[in-house]
Design an enzyme around this catalytic site. Structure first.
Site, PDB file in Angstrom:
ATOM      1  N   GLU A 108       8.163   0.583   2.990  1.00 25.22           N
ATOM      2  CA  GLU A 108       6.896   1.308   2.936  1.00 25.22           C
ATOM      3  C   GLU A 108       6.902   2.473   1.948  1.00 25.22           C
ATOM      4  O   GLU A 108       5.930   3.226   1.879  1.00 25.22           O
ATOM      5  CB  GLU A 108       6.527   1.810   4.347  1.00 25.22           C
ATOM      6  CG  GLU A 108       6.297   0.669   5.329  1.00 25.22           C
ATOM      7  CD  GLU A 108       5.713   1.111   6.670  1.00 25.22           C
ATOM      8  OE1 GLU A 108       5.579   2.328   6.899  1.00 25.22           O
ATOM      9  OE2 GLU A 108       5.398   0.217   7.474  1.00 25.22           O
ATOM     10  N   THR A 278       1.907  13.580  17.381  1.00 26.27           N
ATOM     11  CA  THR A 278       2.935  13.631  16.340  1.00 26.27           C
ATOM     12  C   THR A 278       2.307  13.601  14.939  1.00 26.27           C
ATOM     13  O   THR A 278       1.278  12.974  14.712  1.00 26.27           O
ATOM     14  CB  THR A 278       3.917  12.450  16.472  1.00 26.27           C
ATOM     15  OG1 THR A 278       3.169  11.239  16.530  1.00 26.27           O
ATOM     16  CG2 THR A 278       4.750  12.598  17.720  1.00 26.27           C
ATOM     17  N   ASN A 298      -2.190  10.504  17.926  1.00 28.45           N
ATOM     18  CA  ASN A 298      -2.872  10.196  19.179  1.00 28.45           C
ATOM     19  C   ASN A 298      -2.213  10.880  20.365  1.00 28.45           C
ATOM     20  O   ASN A 298      -1.097  11.394  20.288  1.00 28.45           O
ATOM     21  CB  ASN A 298      -2.870   8.680  19.408  1.00 28.45           C
ATOM     22  CG  ASN A 298      -1.476   8.091  19.399  1.00 28.45           C
ATOM     23  OD1 ASN A 298      -0.934   7.833  18.340  1.00 28.45           O
ATOM     24  ND2 ASN A 298      -0.883   7.885  20.561  1.00 28.45           N
ATOM     25  N   ASP A 343      -5.924   5.541  20.867  1.00 31.51           N
ATOM     26  CA  ASP A 343      -4.911   5.572  19.792  1.00 31.51           C
ATOM     27  C   ASP A 343      -5.553   5.889  18.439  1.00 31.51           C
ATOM     28  O   ASP A 343      -5.127   5.393  17.401  1.00 31.51           O
ATOM     29  CB  ASP A 343      -4.116   4.261  19.718  1.00 31.51           C
ATOM     30  CG  ASP A 343      -2.926   4.357  18.764  1.00 31.51           C
ATOM     31  OD1 ASP A 343      -2.368   5.460  18.611  1.00 31.51           O
ATOM     32  OD2 ASP A 343      -2.570   3.333  18.151  1.00 31.51           O
ATOM     33  N   LYS A 370      -8.123   6.322  11.784  1.00 33.73           N
ATOM     34  CA  LYS A 370      -8.262   5.064  12.525  1.00 33.73           C
ATOM     35  C   LYS A 370      -9.635   4.888  13.148  1.00 33.73           C
ATOM     36  O   LYS A 370     -10.108   3.765  13.296  1.00 33.73           O
ATOM     37  CB  LYS A 370      -7.200   5.008  13.641  1.00 33.73           C
ATOM     38  CG  LYS A 370      -5.812   4.597  13.188  1.00 33.73           C
ATOM     39  CD  LYS A 370      -4.936   4.384  14.417  1.00 33.73           C
ATOM     40  CE  LYS A 370      -3.521   3.970  14.036  1.00 33.73           C
ATOM     41  NZ  LYS A 370      -2.704   3.747  15.262  1.00 33.73           N
ATOM     42  N   CYS A 649      -6.844 -32.545 -10.487  1.00 30.81           N
ATOM     43  CA  CYS A 649      -5.839 -31.862  -9.665  1.00 30.81           C
ATOM     44  C   CYS A 649      -4.708 -32.772  -9.200  1.00 30.81           C
ATOM     45  O   CYS A 649      -3.572 -32.333  -9.017  1.00 30.81           O
ATOM     46  CB  CYS A 649      -6.492 -31.246  -8.429  1.00 30.81           C
ATOM     47  SG  CYS A 649      -8.027 -30.351  -8.765  1.00 30.81           S
ATOM     48  N   CYS A 652      -0.815 -33.229 -10.445  1.00 29.18           N
ATOM     49  CA  CYS A 652       0.253 -32.301 -10.028  1.00 29.18           C
ATOM     50  C   CYS A 652       0.305 -32.139  -8.513  1.00 29.18           C
ATOM     51  O   CYS A 652       1.377 -32.116  -7.918  1.00 29.18           O
ATOM     52  CB  CYS A 652       0.051 -30.923 -10.656  1.00 29.18           C
ATOM     53  SG  CYS A 652       0.377 -30.894 -12.427  1.00 29.18           S
ATOM     54  N   MET A 694      -0.250 -22.964 -13.955  1.00 28.14           N
ATOM     55  CA  MET A 694      -1.566 -23.378 -13.463  1.00 28.14           C
ATOM     56  C   MET A 694      -2.627 -22.723 -14.346  1.00 28.14           C
ATOM     57  O   MET A 694      -3.058 -21.610 -14.116  1.00 28.14           O
ATOM     58  CB  MET A 694      -1.726 -22.967 -11.996  1.00 28.14           C
ATOM     59  CG  MET A 694      -3.125 -23.181 -11.425  1.00 28.14           C
ATOM     60  SD  MET A 694      -3.702 -24.901 -11.428  1.00 28.14           S
ATOM     61  CE  MET A 694      -5.476 -24.633 -11.241  1.00 28.14           C
TER      62      MET A 694
HETATM   63 CA    CA Z   1      -0.201   5.614  17.698  1.00 26.93          CA
END
Ligand code: CA
Length: 727
Positions: A108, A278, A298, A343, A370, A649, A652, A694
């Site tokens: 991430e 948090t 949350n 949440d 969110k 098509c 192939c 392609m």
């Molecule tokens: Ca959460």
């Protein structure tokens, strides 16, 4: 597992939007505090000095070749002034180097590039430094996190990147340590434990550094911890201050004066449950006002009746809080979701920018949390300027601009009514941690948006456990509620959303091939928006209308945000591929990655005319996943498709769209592009996979043909799926 019934509609909407053309853009405004007295862009010198300080970070926009912090500048805009790679030449973009990572876990981090070195973190909080031009590994550091800590991480053992400051590289380790490394050698200089390690705290977020103070938060809101951030001296690791986001037990006294009045917004014995809040991802800093903004998570548990019986706003849950970075003192807050019970974190990215609002330049703070509303606040006072839904929302009708509070739909409080409700967005949110980008070129925000819902069923007899989630909601009952509501009940959509934060409206959207997938974004002065996807591709979109201009196979799902930098006159784009979810369908899955294979976690670096190749992988048909959309074509259209397929098509891809291709040519029945005509045409008419052989059939096939071929292949995929089911 997740069925989607609305893709056809969404694709149609996307086509309609594209047909409307780019919306009129507001006049460009200058970036906050962009300095005019800095000379030409600094050519990156491979000194690996990591010589970042306050002035250099404040002037980040005057040093376009560098990407000195995860959010690029203090305002976390994730916009690059570089334009060597642009809408005219992006089709020549290619891989120049890649580096395999140690694990197949989620990736991430945003790559950080300064003074010629490219720094990344990977799963288990490991850090690597590369020569940013050649890809040569300079050093690698493993904090050797106890693998048993993984059970405390809600969402994989991920890490979102480093901070760099005066010759040091800083990483927050999953086990709660904050670690300073020598930028040239990777040697550990100091390490402090920032949490009570007997509790299920984790760190996955990026440290931020203001005036030599390294600020780090933590995670664990699903496990019953109490949120806070802490500042440490970058030179020594000595603690400078700590800011708690929720009050503790009043009998123990309050650590901060504002916690005394915050405690008035709570009931019961919330402290016994930790209560959450948090700060696990988002922070931003505005040097002009000298305010640091933090995004608070949350409540823990989610169910407010357990956490704070009888309600209350529960400050400072789900708030943006402005604090003085000198001493951590409270300045203002804005709470997005008072009495949070779904949440609805406000930990999502906080962006500071100057917006032209009503003929006036306003310094604002923006967030798309969110709960589904896009917020624009005055950066100095926290006053709400506007809030509008950026995805469909059914828990509130609107946000009252007078009070700054959402106007809730009473039924959404499932724990008060005792009646379960399917609430949208669900806990995945209209937007989660995946970074968005504010373009100084278009003045638009590019936002990885998702539409989803969940059945919320109160679980009043929840017993707090040390392992696993403590939410006070019954997920299994919630799933049954959604299933009982019919096939159309589960909402699952994902798209890259271009949002005008002044007009508070959508400008365009580009659907994701995988309708649950989000990935981080960067926008550039070259008119491009880069984003990976869940189908194993890295894609460049045009910033004005969302048209896909280029894509490359990554052999993995991507969730991380890219960054871009320049060395010796060459612009590079870097991104980490690899996520918790493997591409089960789509271009990156067919012939490259399977559910049975490794996650192919890699650092990928692109530049114009790059020719580096990823290793070829071969899979069997059995390893692939099959997930065709419902068939909508009539017999006439299928006949047209069969004819055109046979002619152009089948040589192939096999007769009757039934080739296994021996792992060489993709079996089209498994293509995620079956879900999206525009994505399909991207290959067939626009040649997006031409580098793999392609080529475009534009000139041989028209739009009517390609849609007919698409429907024909869908009919074969549906037939295969039925066949496999009856075996
Ligand atoms: Ca959460």
């Amino acid at each position: 597992m997740i069925k989607n019934k609305n893709l056809g509609l969404l694709a149609a909407a996307a086509i309609l939007l594209a047909a409307c053309g780019p919306a009129e853009q507001p006049a460009a405004t200058q970036a906050p505090a962009a300095s005019a007295n800095i000379a030409a862009p600094v050519a990156s010198v491979a000194s690996y000095a990591a010589a970042v300080d306050s002035q250099r970070l404040i002037n980040a926009d005057s040093e376009p070749g560098s990407w000195m912090a995860a959010g690029r500048n203090y305002w976390e805009q994730r916009f690059s002034p570089l334009d060597q790679i642009n809408t005219e030449n992006v089709n020549q973009l290619g891989l120049v180097w890649s580096a395999d990572l140690d694990t197949s876990r989620g990736q991430e981090a945003t790559p950080v590039m300064v003074d010629g070195a490219l720094y990344i973190t990977s799963a288990w909080s490991m850090v690597k430094a590369y020569d940013a031009k050649t890809g040569r590994l300079l050093w690698a550091y493993d904090p050797e996190v106890d693998r048993a800590r993984g059970v405390d991480a809600c969402c994989d053992v991920v890490n979102r990147g480093v901070a760099v400051w005066q010759g040091k590289v800083f990483v927050g380790a999953l086990d709660g340590r904050l670690i300073a490394l020598d930028a040239k050698t990777g040697q550990e200089l100091w390490s402090v434990v920032t949490v009570d390690q007997s509790k299920p705290y984790t760190i996955t977020g990026v440290p931020r550094i203001v005036d030599g103070k390294v600020v780090i938060g933590n995670a664990g809101g699903e496990y019953g911890v109490r949120g806070y951030i802490t500042a440490y001296d970058a030179a020594t690791g000595e603690q400078q201050w700590r800011f708690y986001t929720v009050p503790g037990n009043p009998a123990d006294g309050f650590e901060q004066p504002e916690l005394e009045w915050a405690a008035d917004t709570w009931n019961g014995e919330w402290w016994a449950m930790g209560a959450g809040g948090t700060v696990w991802d988002s922070m931003a800093y505005d040097p002009q006002s000298h305010l640091m903004y933090i995004g608070v998570g949350n409540g823990s548990p989610w169910n407010q009746e357990l956490r704070s019986p009888g309600g209350g706003d529960n400050l400072f849950l789900t708030s943006i809080v402005a604090i003085n970075p000198d001493d951590g003192s409270y300045v203002w807050h804005y709470q997005t979701t008072p009495g949070e019970t779904w949440d609805y974190t406000a930990t999502q990215q906080i962006v500071v920018a100057d917006l032209d609002i009503g003929g006036e330049t306003r310094r604002v703070v923006m967030q798309a949390p969110k709960n589904g509303f896009f917020y624009v606040l005055d950066a100095l006072t926290g006053r709400l300027l506007s809030a509008e839904k950026f995805v469909p929302v059914n828990w509130a009708t609107h946000v009252d601009l007078e009070t700054g509070r959402p106007v809730e739909i009473p039924e959404a409080r499932y724990n008060i009514t005792g009646v379960p409700m399917i609430v949208q967005p669900g806990p995945l949110g209209g937007h989660n941690w995946h970074p968005m980008s504010y373009s100084q070129k278009t003045n638009l925000v590019y936002l990885p948006a998702t539409e989803n819902n969940m059945g919320y069923v109160a679980q009043p007899d929840m017993v707090v456990s040390e392992r696993g989630w403590n939410t006070g909601t019954d997920f299994a009952e919630g799933a049954r509620l959604v299933a009982a509501a019919g096939a159309a009940a589960p909402v699952r959509q994902a798209y890259l959303l271009a949002w005008d934060p002044v007009a508070q409206r959508e400008v365009w959207r580009a659907p994701q091939l995988i309708p649950t997938h989000a990935a981080g974004v960067v926008s550039t002065a070259g008119g491009l928006v880069f984003q990976g996807n869940g189908a194993g591709e890295f894609v460049a979109y045009r910033d004005t209308d969302g048209e896909r201009l280029w894509s490359a196979i990554t052999q993995s799902s991507t969730v991380a945000a890219p960054s871009t930098y320049m060395i010796d006159g060459v612009q590079y784009v870097a991104v980490l591929a690899g996520s918790r979810a493997l591409p089960q369908t789509g271009p990156g899955a067919v012939g490259s990655t399977t559910r049975a294979s490794s996650n192919n976690s890699r650092l990928l670096v692109y530049a114009l005319n790059g020719t580096h190749q990823l290793p070829t992988q071969v899979i069997t048909a059995e390893e692939r996943a099959l997930n065709p959309p419902p068939l909508i074509a009539n017999n006439e259209m299928l006949a047209q498709g069969e004819q055109a397929y046979g002619r152009f098509c089948s040589v192939c891809h096999g007769n009757n769209a039934a080739s296994d291709g021996a792992g060489v040519f993709p079996d089209l029945r498994y293509s995620a592009r079956l879900h999206n005509l525009d994505a399909w045409n991207g290959v067939v008419l626009r040649g997006e996979l031409a580098s793999g052989g392609m080529v475009s059939f534009d000139g041989q096939l028209n739009q009517s043909d390609t849609e007919a071929i698409l429907q024909y292949v869908i009919s074969k995929a549906v037939a295969l799926a039925e066949d496999l089911q009856t075996r």
